[in-house]
Design an enzyme around this catalytic site. Sequence first.
Site, PDB file in Angstrom:
ATOM      1  N   LYS A 137       0.648  -1.206  -0.440  1.00 33.99           N
ATOM      2  CA  LYS A 137      -0.112  -0.281  -0.285  1.00 33.99           C
ATOM      3  C   LYS A 137       0.695   1.696   0.002  1.00 33.99           C
ATOM      4  CE  LYS A 137      -2.293   0.987   3.926  1.00 33.99           C
ATOM      5  NZ  LYS A 137      -1.314   2.672   4.268  1.00 33.99           N
ATOM      6  N   ASP A 156      -6.112   1.296   0.629  1.00 34.17           N
ATOM      7  CA  ASP A 156      -6.255   1.635   2.365  1.00 34.17           C
ATOM      8  C   ASP A 156      -7.762   0.477   3.157  1.00 34.17           C
ATOM      9  OD1 ASP A 156      -8.138   3.274   1.510  1.00 34.17           O
ATOM     10  OD2 ASP A 156      -7.178   5.339   2.400  1.00 34.17           O
TER      11      ASP A 156
END
Length: 216
Positions: A137, A156
Amino acid sequence: MNPDQIDQILAFHAAQKEAIEARLADFRRIWALGSEQDLFAELAFCILTPQSRARTCWPAIERLRGCDLLFAGSAGEILEKLSNVRFRERKAGYIVAARNQFSRDGRLSLRSILGGFPNPFAAREWLVENVMGLGYKEAGHFLRNIGLGEELAILDRHILKNLVILGVIDQVPASLTRKRYLDIERRMIEFSKATGIPMGHLDLLLWSKETGEIFK
């Protein structure tokens, strides 16, 4: 996929498209015209973001940059400026380690290092394997924020929640292994192609749907 939710997100995209494209153009300019310091600031920002709010992390980077600690400070000096950032002691060390890792002959050299990869996916793999504090991420977030990663998913909690709502995935996973992350990214790419919403737009679109703003 959920047809009603897809219709809603298509309408929301139509309303937000111009603002999203303007933000992506800002990110592209960082790679095209930004300094090495600009690139490193984005890297440090993404190191700070895990389990902390972006709106808290970016002002911390600006404080560090304003007093030059981002580029010359020790981990202890950086730590003092990371108020309201979770796991700040560990992250201060990660920033110093990254600064050392991306320096050549005492100068930051992110552009020459990152420019050597054939595509954003290869660059992300290298970042995950070599830069402390970056998972998939954070590495994708960094590459997107410097104009190199619009094809990458930034998974996320806001994005995962909305992927469930849209029917792209069945549930928010309890954890994200490499295999699971890449599988969800593949599904997100398929959704992008099916709806005509570019991958580079999806993260900012779904993030703004949850937070009410287009930020970083």
